[in-house]
Design an enzyme around this catalytic site. Structure first.
Site, PDB file in Angstrom:
ATOM      1  N   GLU A  98       0.822  -1.220   0.000  1.00 14.92           N
ATOM      2  CA  GLU A  98       0.000   0.000   0.000  1.00 14.92           C
ATOM      3  C   GLU A  98       0.851   1.263   0.000  1.00 14.92           C
ATOM      4  O   GLU A  98       0.541   2.240  -0.680  1.00 14.92           O
ATOM      5  CB  GLU A  98      -0.945   0.012   1.212  1.00 14.92           C
ATOM      6  CG  GLU A  98      -2.149  -0.909   1.078  1.00 14.92           C
ATOM      7  CD  GLU A  98      -1.854  -2.356   1.435  1.00 14.92           C
ATOM      8  OE1 GLU A  98      -0.686  -2.671   1.770  1.00 14.92           O
ATOM      9  OE2 GLU A  98      -2.787  -3.180   1.383  1.00 14.92           O
ATOM     10  N   HIS A 167     -12.037  -4.704   8.522  1.00 17.63           N
ATOM     11  CA  HIS A 167     -12.535  -4.333   7.192  1.00 17.63           C
ATOM     12  C   HIS A 167     -13.734  -3.390   7.251  1.00 17.63           C
ATOM     13  O   HIS A 167     -14.384  -3.160   6.247  1.00 17.63           O
ATOM     14  CB  HIS A 167     -12.990  -5.565   6.407  1.00 17.63           C
ATOM     15  CG  HIS A 167     -11.890  -6.428   5.890  1.00 17.63           C
ATOM     16  ND1 HIS A 167     -11.118  -7.207   6.701  1.00 17.63           N
ATOM     17  CD2 HIS A 167     -11.434  -6.632   4.631  1.00 17.63           C
ATOM     18  CE1 HIS A 167     -10.243  -7.881   5.972  1.00 17.63           C
ATOM     19  NE2 HIS A 167     -10.414  -7.541   4.702  1.00 17.63           N
TER      20      HIS A 167
END
Lengths: 365, 340
Positions: A98, A167
């Site tokens: 990321e 999440h």
């Protein structure tokens, strides 16, 4: 104006690409085509995809990169089919890095390209927070205005799909506290279709939050896309007794609460923030000045939330307009749990919003 | 090469190293005099890397650097007065007084700063190279970082991505053997950094970072390789800083004897000795030449200090400028006592 009549939220919104419907290309025409524009039946996911297709086709500087955006078709199927249409150079699958691919987007933007970086979820974006905060948001100022970072960083946010605590969080309020970036959160099909274009044209970094529970939201849109701004909040339902301020996943719940209250002769105005930074104070204060009561709906934790910031601004700018204490309906201060009933209990629900509104209205009737 | 060309090359390298050394020695004085504040990280002892690497680049190449970047910026041609003014926090500084010593920027020279997050510049360097790759540009992005950055995830992510995508990045690890105060062997399980970089599928070499000619030759070769292949390359430049990490650092973690040993490899006297041993100059000629160069450099530094002293401060009304392109909003909000 309410747009609920054209929307439905599929509660069992599936995450995986395999369940994604194909883009519906047929336009359903109204009885008198001269008066009503041609419309297309679509979803939030498909609207986002169409927005990508448009900016990719229009501007050769635009490219998309992120984890599984290409061959997999996008973790949430937003980019399904784009690899086949635009090729590997412009639809770039990245390693699970990321920080590196977000920073690579920053570098490419510095060189004049217009990258769109997709990060799978806001929870994962913390792995790229150094790049977003210390570089994307900072380089213009730290260089004395020499550098510009025209990029869009897209990510999924929000709970409601039993994906548990890594999440499901709503951290967009954290991003909205950072000077140097614009933060936008489409809650409607029109915005899902329309906000990416101006975001790509913005000379500064834009963080675009897609709410995971909205991907299967369906309805109709004009075939010719409506131009929207990334500056202002929108009044989604006019009302006179109380103002609901919501965004992204909270908008549908606020509209549902307004429906509940309408049956009790309480008229709620519903503001969709749309842009979380910079906040559109004018639209908020104008509404508060009309209704004198406020409920702020935020799927993030209450402490230090965007709801807290908005509360403070209302107190600073419209204190004497208030006829009742500001109400906040936020997520419970707990990592989002897996079990359905616990997750539901942790999140703001339409009934919670309606209850808060009844308190506000009753408090100073 | 002819004798004259060697002489020109060597004295050119030597002059630039002396320029950087004396500039930083002046910075120490100015720091003590409180003209320069904040963190100040000196590259004294490491000038061969700055001059050997950055001086080898073409105008089209890009540089991404660290918070120890005065030498890199000077070698890149960022004007000394704008660097000094930046350290004085003046409006005429190369970052408008918003960056300071650690954040020197010059977009016109493709000098992308001064990043003070260790390894934080590396993904950006990969992105600059990606843009060049997508534009079929032959520019190389040089990414300078230290041995400390090699321990960060951002290095490993960036090295993998550059190698995976065949991007024209020249990774230059300025290995000065200490991550702030932590010795190389106390931060890395395996201290052969070039070997570890090679594991990402990159060409990687170890270079004597105290020998400016070796650094220049390796950089020239690496740049040619990156330009021709479009692939990244890694140089481990073994060097040493003679001064402490920053002006705050009492330097308790190094033996005096270790510093003294490394000072015997000081790149400046080493190149002066080479001029003599190669028969390019006599010792007396070196002395005369050096005195002349020092006089020129000192005059340049004095002029930079004078202009930085005289330069205006950025008006505080401009505090919120350059946060986004819409400066007017910021000014209006500041005037109203509100924040965005």
């Amino acid at each position: 104006m309410s747009r609920r009549s054209t929307m439905t939220v599929a509660k069992d919104a599936a995450v995986e690409a395999v369940t994604a419907p194909e883009v519906s290309r047929e336009a359903s025409r109204e009885a008198s085509p001269e008066e009503a524009p041609a419309t297309v039946t679509t979803t939030y996911r498909e609207a986002l995809r169409e927005a990508h297709r448009e900016v990719l086709a229009r501007d050769p500087r635009v490219f998309l990169m992120g984890e599984d955006v290409g061959r997999y078709g996008g973790s949430f199927a937003v980019s399904l089919g784009l690899l086949e249409e635009f090729g590997e150079e412009r639809i770039r699958d990245t390693p699970l890095s990321e920080s590196a691919f977000t920073g690579a987007g920053i570098g490419a933007a510095l060189r004049g390209l217009r990258p769109i970086v997709e990060i799978m979820t806001v929870n994962f974006s913390l792995l790229a927070l150094d790049q977003i905060m210390n570089n994307a948001a900072t380089l213009r100022h730290m260089s004395g205005g020499q550098l510009s970072v025209p990029m869009v960083i897209r990510m999924t946010t929000g709970a409601g799909r039993q994906l548990a605590a890594q999440h499901s969080h709503s951290l967009e309020g954290w991003y909205a506290s950072i000077p140097g970036i614009r933060v936008i959160a489409p809650a409607t099909l029109e915005d899902a279709r329309g906000m990416l274009g101006p975001a790509v044209e913005d000379p500064d970094p834009v963080v675009l939050f897609e709410h995971g529970s909205l991907y299967n939201l369906s309805g109709t849109l004009p075939v010719d896309p409506v131009r929207v701004d990334i500056e202002s909040a929108a009044v989604r339902r006019a009302g006179t007794d109380i103002t609901f301020i919501a965004y992204a996943g909270g908008l549908g719940k606020a509209l549902a609460a307004a429906d509940l209250l309408a049956a009790e002769s309480i008229s709620a105005e519903v503001i969709d923030l749309r842009v979380l930074r910079p906040l559109d104070d004018a639209t908020i204060m104008a509404s508060v000045t009309r209704t004198h009561r406020v409920v702020i709906v935020d799927e993030a934790w209450r402490t230090g939330s965007l709801a807290a910031e908005i509360s403070a601004r209302i107190v600073e700018q419209a204190f004497f307009e208030l006829d009742a204490p500001i109400e906040r309906v936020c997520a419970a201060e707990v990592p989002v749990p897996y079990a359905h009933h616990l997750e539901e209990a942790a999140l703001p629900q339409a009934e919670d919003i309606a209850a808060a509104a009844r308190r506000a209205v009753g408090a100073h009737g | 090469m002819t004798r004259e060309l060697f002489l020109e090359l060597f004295t050119g390298l030597l002059r630039e190293m002396i320029r950087i050394r004396r500039f930083e020695e002046k910075c120490v004085e100015l720091y003590s005099a409180t003209k320069i504040r904040g963190f100040l990280h000196l590259c004294i002892g490491e000038e061969a890397v700055a001059v050997g690497v950055v001086g080898a680049l073409s105008e089209d190449d890009a540089v991404v650097s660290t918070y120890r970047e005065h030498g890199h910026a000077l070698a890149r041609g960022v004007p000394m007065p704008s660097i000094m003014a930046e350290m004085f926090g003046k409006a005429t500084g190369c970052s408008g007084g918003r960056g300071g010593s650690m954040h020197l920027f010059d977009a016109s020279r493709r000098f992308y700063g001064g990043n003070a997050i260790v390894a934080g510049g590396m993904p950006v360097a990969v992105g600059l190279a990606l843009a060049d790759h997508l534009s079929d540009d032959r520019a190389v992005t040089v990414c300078l970082f230290g041995d400390g950055a090699f321990a960060e995830g951002e290095f490993h992510e960036s090295a993998n991505l550059a190698a995976l995508w065949n991007l024209p990045v020249l990774f230059c690890c300025e290995n000065n053997r200490y991550a702030m105060g932590t010795a190389l062997a106390r931060e890395h399980a395996s201290t052969d950094l070039a070997m570890r970089a090679a594991a990402y599928g990159m060409v990687a070499w170890t270079v004597d970072g105290m020998d400016v000619i070796a650094v220049r030759e390796a950089t020239d070769r690496a740049l040619e390789y990156v330009r021709d292949s479009g692939k990244p390359c890694f140089l481990e430049l073994r060097t040493y800083r003679f001064r402490a990490h920053s002006m705050y650092d009492p330097d308790r973690y190094r033996d005096k004897s270790e510093i003294a040993t490394w000072k015997k490899s000081d790149p400046i006297p080493a190149l002066e000795a080479k001029l003599v041993s190669d028969g390019l100059m006599t010792p007396a000629e070196v002395e005369r030449w050096r005195a002349g160069v020092e006089a020129e450099v000192d005059a340049e530094i004095a002029a930079a200090v004078e202009s930085a002293d005289a330069a205006p401060l950025e008006p505080v009304e401009d505090l919120l400028r350059h946060v986004t392109t819409e400066a007017a909003d910021g000014v209006a909000l500041l005037a109203g006592g509100r924040s965005t």
